[in-house]
Design an enzyme around this catalytic site. Structure first.
Site, PDB file in Angstrom:
ATOM      1  N   MET A 261     -25.554  -0.447 -11.112  1.00 53.53           N
ATOM      2  CA  MET A 261     -25.062   0.373  -9.840  1.00 53.53           C
ATOM      3  C   MET A 261     -26.255   0.622  -8.846  1.00 53.53           C
ATOM      4  SD  MET A 261     -23.777   4.438  -9.756  1.00 53.53           S
ATOM      5  CE  MET A 261     -25.121   4.893 -10.466  1.00 53.53           C
TER       6      MET A 261
ATOM      7  N   SER B  19     -25.955  -2.436 -17.457  1.00 53.99           N
ATOM      8  CA  SER B  19     -25.230  -1.083 -17.036  1.00 53.99           C
ATOM      9  C   SER B  19     -23.671  -1.486 -16.719  1.00 53.99           C
ATOM     10  CB  SER B  19     -25.791  -0.274 -15.911  1.00 53.99           C
ATOM     11  OG  SER B  19     -25.058   1.042 -15.880  1.00 53.99           O
ATOM     12  N   GLN B  20     -23.306  -0.924 -15.456  1.00 54.49           N
ATOM     13  CA  GLN B  20     -21.920  -1.400 -15.143  1.00 54.49           C
ATOM     14  C   GLN B  20     -21.770  -2.964 -14.862  1.00 54.49           C
ATOM     15  OE1 GLN B  20     -21.141   0.698 -11.308  1.00 54.49           O
ATOM     16  NE2 GLN B  20     -21.600  -1.243 -10.020  1.00 54.49           N
TER      17      GLN B  20
ATOM     18  N   ASP C  75     -30.260   7.320 -24.113  1.00 56.78           N
ATOM     19  CA  ASP C  75     -29.661   7.205 -22.637  1.00 56.78           C
ATOM     20  C   ASP C  75     -28.931   8.752 -22.080  1.00 56.78           C
ATOM     21  OD1 ASP C  75     -27.610   6.488 -20.503  1.00 56.78           O
ATOM     22  OD2 ASP C  75     -28.016   4.416 -21.330  1.00 56.78           O
TER      23      ASP C  75
ATOM     24  N   HIS D 194     -31.845   4.887 -20.287  1.00 50.79           N
ATOM     25  CA  HIS D 194     -31.030   3.753 -19.794  1.00 50.79           C
ATOM     26  C   HIS D 194     -31.874   2.765 -19.217  1.00 50.79           C
ATOM     27  CE1 HIS D 194     -26.984   2.523 -18.633  1.00 50.79           C
ATOM     28  NE2 HIS D 194     -27.623   2.446 -17.190  1.00 50.79           N
TER      29      HIS D 194
END
Length: 288
Positions: free
Chosen positions: A27, A98-99, A215, A269
């Site tokens: 993102m 991530s995404q 995270d 993260h």
């Protein structure tokens, strides 16, 4: 002329030594944001073809689309990109950030040709999220915030406009989540069983799920391993083995076959320690 031919043959031999790699950013990032990692991979694996996906026609569009282009459209866009790259025709490994991790996983399920061999998931939200980033549920304001998000997250307009709403997972109302989530509930086979999703995942050589131990972006952090809150409450987090998705998506078979790997690394993260990544990922799953 002979020298030129020899050089070409050497280059072909080098590039064929390693399976190509596809990367998908997270993102607010773009394909260009992964350039440092791309250069590190090319240094470690001389001649490897690394395709960093650009969803759109520019770095700016790519970044914006990470917020506003529905995952279904992004995945189809990525499928077209991969199928049009001749260097990926015989298969590829992938790294999701991530995404980008759950998007690559959905790509396996929906776009099995050319075949993905190893899926490396870094900080993915595979079971969705139920919390605002860096806002811990034990804080009263954060708890109220996620209850507020529940009120509009599954609105049709919001689901079509905001990418991150499509992996909002409300454990307090699983029926509503399953009925109205336009992405995560589908790719996790939580609404209906799509056998193709199960079969296509079995074609992977490995699905490697990497969880960052500190995270604060993924809530709960266990979603990086498909874990999530026990249904109908939002405090107790259970491992994937105790959730329906484990059998409904065929993760149980993947694990029995030794294809599902759970790794963790210290850090926040996406705070990737390159030496750790080199030793545990590149030289194990990508070095061939």
């Amino acid at each position: 002329m002979l020298h030129l031919l020899a050089l070409v043959l050497v280059c072909v031999t080098i590039s064929d030594a390693y399976t190509p790699i596809v990367m998908w950013h997270g993102m607010g990032d773009s394909y260009y944001g992964l350039n440092t990692i791309k250069l590190k991979l090319e240094k470690e694996l001389p001649g490897v073809h690394v395709h960093s996906l650009m969803i759109g026609n520019s770095s700016f569009e790519d970044r914006v689309n990470s917020f506003i282009m529905h995952p279904d459209k992004q995945i189809q866009f990525a499928c077209n990109l991969i199928q049009s790259d001749p260097l990926l025709a015989n298969g590829y490994n992938s790294i999701g950030f991530s995404q980008g991790s759950q998007f690559l996983r959905a790509l396996v399920q929906r776009c099995p040709s050319p075949p993905m061999k190893n899926l490396i998931s870094l900080g993915g939200q595979h079971s969705g999220v139920f919390g605002f980033p860096i806002c811990f549920p034990i804080i009263q304001f954060c708890h109220q915030l996620r209850l507020l998000i529940n009120e509009f997250a599954y609105n049709d307009f919001i689901q079509s406009l905001i990418v991150q709403s499509t992996f909002w997972h409300n454990p307090l109302d699983e029926d509503k989540y399953k009925a109205e989530s336009t992405f995560t509930a589908d790719i996790n086979n939580e609404r209906t069983i799509n056998q193709a999703y199960i079969d296509n995942l079995q074609l992977l050589e490995n699905m490697v799920l990497i969880k960052f131990e500190w995270d604060q972006m993924v809530i709960p952090s266990e979603s990086q391993w498909f874990g999530f809150y026990k249904p109908n409450q939002s405090e107790e987090v259970v491992p994937v083995h105790d959730l329906e998705v484990y059998t409904r998506l065929g993760l149980d078979k993947l694990e029995r076959d030794g294809k599902l790997q759970f790794l963790s690394t210290p850090g926040f993260h996406l705070s990737i320690d390159w030496d750790w990544f080199l030793e545990n990922i590149v030289r194990v799953y990508l070095n061939k």
